[in-house]
Design an enzyme around this catalytic site. Structure first.
Site, PDB file in Angstrom:
ATOM      1  N   GLU A  11     -16.356  10.030  11.868  1.00 39.08           N
ATOM      2  CA  GLU A  11     -17.194   8.847  11.657  1.00 39.08           C
ATOM      3  C   GLU A  11     -18.214   8.764  12.782  1.00 39.08           C
ATOM      4  O   GLU A  11     -17.890   8.980  13.945  1.00 39.08           O
ATOM      5  CB  GLU A  11     -16.341   7.570  11.664  1.00 39.08           C
ATOM      6  N   ARG A 102     -16.238  -5.317   2.589  1.00 42.46           N
ATOM      7  CA  ARG A 102     -16.771  -6.675   2.652  1.00 42.46           C
ATOM      8  C   ARG A 102     -17.559  -6.851   3.942  1.00 42.46           C
ATOM      9  O   ARG A 102     -18.641  -7.412   3.982  1.00 42.46           O
ATOM     10  CB  ARG A 102     -15.614  -7.695   2.626  1.00 42.46           C
ATOM     11  N   TYR A 139      -5.528  -1.500   6.331  1.00 41.97           N
ATOM     12  CA  TYR A 139      -5.100  -1.977   7.652  1.00 41.97           C
ATOM     13  C   TYR A 139      -3.584  -1.851   7.815  1.00 41.97           C
ATOM     14  O   TYR A 139      -2.845  -2.763   7.418  1.00 41.97           O
ATOM     15  CB  TYR A 139      -5.553  -3.442   7.823  1.00 41.97           C
ATOM     16  N   HIS A 143      -4.738  -6.838   7.912  1.00 45.51           N
ATOM     17  CA  HIS A 143      -6.070  -7.349   8.231  1.00 45.51           C
ATOM     18  C   HIS A 143      -5.925  -8.690   8.955  1.00 45.51           C
ATOM     19  O   HIS A 143      -5.109  -9.535   8.539  1.00 45.51           O
ATOM     20  CB  HIS A 143      -6.897  -7.507   6.942  1.00 45.51           C
ATOM     21  N   LYS A 159      -7.867  -3.899  -4.917  1.00 43.77           N
ATOM     22  CA  LYS A 159      -9.069  -3.122  -4.548  1.00 43.77           C
ATOM     23  C   LYS A 159      -8.964  -1.693  -5.089  1.00 43.77           C
ATOM     24  O   LYS A 159      -9.929  -1.162  -5.642  1.00 43.77           O
ATOM     25  CB  LYS A 159      -9.203  -3.145  -3.016  1.00 43.77           C
TER      26      LYS A 159
HETATM   27  P1  FAD Z   1     -11.523  -6.833   2.070  1.00 41.55           P
HETATM   28  O1  FAD Z   1     -10.840  -5.678   1.435  1.00 41.55           O
HETATM   29  O2  FAD Z   1     -12.367  -7.693   1.213  1.00 41.55           O
HETATM   30  O3  FAD Z   1     -10.401  -7.721   2.805  1.00 41.55           O
HETATM   31  C1  FAD Z   1     -10.787  -8.758   3.686  1.00 41.55           C
HETATM   32  C2  FAD Z   1      -9.677  -9.802   3.735  1.00 41.55           C
HETATM   33  O4  FAD Z   1      -9.650 -10.521   2.497  1.00 41.55           O
HETATM   34  C3  FAD Z   1      -8.273  -9.232   3.916  1.00 41.55           C
HETATM   35  O5  FAD Z   1      -7.537 -10.116   4.698  1.00 41.55           O
HETATM   36  C4  FAD Z   1      -7.739  -9.197   2.477  1.00 41.55           C
HETATM   37  O6  FAD Z   1      -6.321  -9.270   2.434  1.00 41.55           O
HETATM   38  C5  FAD Z   1      -8.381 -10.436   1.896  1.00 41.55           C
HETATM   39  N1  FAD Z   1      -8.601 -10.347   0.448  1.00 41.55           N
HETATM   40  C6  FAD Z   1      -9.082  -9.300  -0.244  1.00 41.55           C
HETATM   41  N2  FAD Z   1      -9.149  -9.592  -1.565  1.00 41.55           N
HETATM   42  C7  FAD Z   1      -8.724 -10.867  -1.696  1.00 41.55           C
HETATM   43  C8  FAD Z   1      -8.569 -11.750  -2.804  1.00 41.55           C
HETATM   44  N3  FAD Z   1      -8.862 -11.349  -4.045  1.00 41.55           N
HETATM   45  N4  FAD Z   1      -8.103 -13.006  -2.566  1.00 41.55           N
HETATM   46  C9  FAD Z   1      -7.785 -13.410  -1.315  1.00 41.55           C
HETATM   47  N5  FAD Z   1      -7.911 -12.621  -0.228  1.00 41.55           N
HETATM   48  C10 FAD Z   1      -8.382 -11.368  -0.426  1.00 41.55           C
HETATM   49  N6  FAD Z   1     -17.415  -3.078   9.150  1.00 41.55           N
HETATM   50  C11 FAD Z   1     -18.770  -3.004   9.146  1.00 41.55           C
HETATM   51  O7  FAD Z   1     -19.463  -4.023   9.293  1.00 41.55           O
HETATM   52  N7  FAD Z   1     -19.418  -1.797   8.977  1.00 41.55           N
HETATM   53  C12 FAD Z   1     -18.736  -0.652   8.789  1.00 41.55           C
HETATM   54  O8  FAD Z   1     -19.336   0.413   8.634  1.00 41.55           O
HETATM   55  C13 FAD Z   1     -17.290  -0.694   8.790  1.00 41.55           C
HETATM   56  N8  FAD Z   1     -16.559   0.419   8.572  1.00 41.55           N
HETATM   57  C14 FAD Z   1     -15.182   0.310   8.497  1.00 41.55           C
HETATM   58  C15 FAD Z   1     -14.421   1.466   8.216  1.00 41.55           C
HETATM   59  C16 FAD Z   1     -13.044   1.395   8.136  1.00 41.55           C
HETATM   60  C17 FAD Z   1     -12.252   2.631   7.827  1.00 41.55           C
HETATM   61  C18 FAD Z   1     -12.375   0.147   8.353  1.00 41.55           C
HETATM   62  C19 FAD Z   1     -10.874   0.062   8.282  1.00 41.55           C
HETATM   63  C20 FAD Z   1     -13.113  -0.995   8.622  1.00 41.55           C
HETATM   64  C21 FAD Z   1     -14.512  -0.933   8.698  1.00 41.55           C
HETATM   65  N9  FAD Z   1     -15.291  -2.065   8.957  1.00 41.55           N
HETATM   66  C22 FAD Z   1     -16.669  -1.972   8.978  1.00 41.55           C
HETATM   67  C23 FAD Z   1     -14.638  -3.355   9.261  1.00 41.55           C
HETATM   68  C24 FAD Z   1     -14.473  -4.235   8.012  1.00 41.55           C
HETATM   69  O9  FAD Z   1     -15.725  -4.541   7.469  1.00 41.55           O
HETATM   70  C25 FAD Z   1     -13.743  -5.516   8.430  1.00 41.55           C
HETATM   71  O10 FAD Z   1     -12.420  -5.225   8.779  1.00 41.55           O
HETATM   72  C26 FAD Z   1     -13.784  -6.656   7.422  1.00 41.55           C
HETATM   73  O11 FAD Z   1     -13.258  -7.832   8.063  1.00 41.55           O
HETATM   74  C27 FAD Z   1     -12.960  -6.442   6.161  1.00 41.55           C
HETATM   75  O12 FAD Z   1     -13.586  -5.595   5.292  1.00 41.55           O
HETATM   76  P2  FAD Z   1     -12.788  -5.005   4.017  1.00 41.55           P
HETATM   77  O13 FAD Z   1     -13.753  -4.256   3.228  1.00 41.55           O
HETATM   78  O14 FAD Z   1     -11.561  -4.337   4.460  1.00 41.55           O
HETATM   79  O15 FAD Z   1     -12.439  -6.406   3.312  1.00 41.55           O
END
Ligand code: FAD
Length: 284
Positions: A11, A102, A139, A143, A159
């Protein structure tokens, strides 16, 4: 054995505009020699200029360096129209793999309403551009916004069912946590490959940042001892941090991990060190 050789991927992140691209282009050239499985490019979560940052670097990696590339896309602050235009831009350069996110919610800045969770983005991409390969984040240590691991895994299942072909984990330092997480995923019928995200800690600033931002990540006694003992000895901290990461990777590969994604922090020397120490394990 899983039959298939595990993948080793990297990355990188786009540097700030004032820093310029000279250093990252040099680092990528050096990473090219290591023939990683793919290189993913992060994207800032409030980035309206994704074309000039993430997409430009993904283009370079894919088309100039001929290494498969994955574009990260955090969508909380994007509209559907903006995501459509990003998909078109990625299609135009032939990059059809996205890490659908997200993104973090910024204090005092309400997100847009189109993509409340990463799952909404995954579903949208599946509908708009089904030929894209979609990867999700996960995570092992839950998370930080999740009330508990059951809720987090249930959301992760949604997801994956929306269309993720694989998952990449948040960094971790305790492999047992990862193995437990794999088991929970399996019990929840999450069957896609889970790629382990590993970050070698090579300097004090990085260690301090980690301690500040990753409160929920377990630091094994052995790892804490390294940080404490070599805090003021940069050479030893780097050597011990790299050796720790290599040790983690050897254990993961020995236990049939699908792949290791190295958080390189744009440092080609880190990637080279890890590659040299472990590349024999990534062959059949
Ligand atoms: P989600 O999958 O949407 O989850 C977020 C939270 O919402 C979790 O607590 C989940 O349990 C909850 N949730 C999900 N769906 C629902 C639902 N239907 N109802 C209620 N709760 C729900 N960030 C950046 O800004 N740029 C990047 O390039 C970046 N790269 C990353 C790469 C990796 C491998 C990882 C692990 C993280 C990265 N992040 C990045 C960080 C990430 O954006 C944050 O951790 C963010 O807070 C969560 O994103 P997510 O896509 O995992 O969210």
């Amino acid at each position: 054995m899983t039959g298939q050789a595990p993948s080793l991927s990297f990355e990188i992140f786009p540097p700030k505009p004032e820093v310029g691209n000279t250093k990252i282009l040099q680092a990528l050239k050096e990473m090219q020699d290591l023939a990683p499985h793919f290189i993913s490019v992060t994207c800032s979560n409030n980035n309206l200029n994704v074309e000039e940052t993430t997409i430009r670097l993904a283009d370079h990696i894919h088309n100039d360096l001929q290494i498969p590339s994955i574009a990260h896309l955090p969508a909380a602050y994007l509209t559907r129209d903006k995501v459509k235009s990003v998909l078109t831009a990625l299609d135009d350069i032939g990059v059809q793999r996205i890490l659908a996110l997200r993104g973090d919610i910024i204090d005092g800045l309400p997100p847009k309403e189109d993509f409340r969770y990463a799952t909404d983005l995954v579903s949208f991409i599946k509908e708009e551009a089904p030929h894209f390969d979609i990867i999700g984040a996960c995570y092992p240590e839950v998370h930080p916004e999740s009330p508990n691991s059951v809720s987090d895994i249930k959301n992760l299942k949604k997801k994956v069912d929306a269309g993720c072909s694989s998952l990449v984990t948040q960094l971790f330092f305790d492999n047992e946590v990862f193995y437990d997480f794999q088991e929970k995923c399996s019990l929840a019928d999450i069957e896609v490959p889970i790629i382990a995200g590993i970050m070698p800690i090579i300097n004090r600033n990085q260690a301090l940042r980690l301690l500040k931002t990753c409160e929920n990540i377990r630091l094994p006694r052995k790892f804490k001892a390294i940080l404490e003992k070599y805090e003021h000895n940069p050479e030893s901290l780097r050597a011990a941090g790299l050796a720790y990461a290599v040790d983690q990777i050897i254990d993961l590969v020995t236990n049939d991990v699908h792949g290791v994604h190295l958080y390189t922090m744009n440092n080609a020397a880190t990637a080279r060190y890890v590659h040299q120490a472990t590349h024999a394990l990534f062959k059949h």
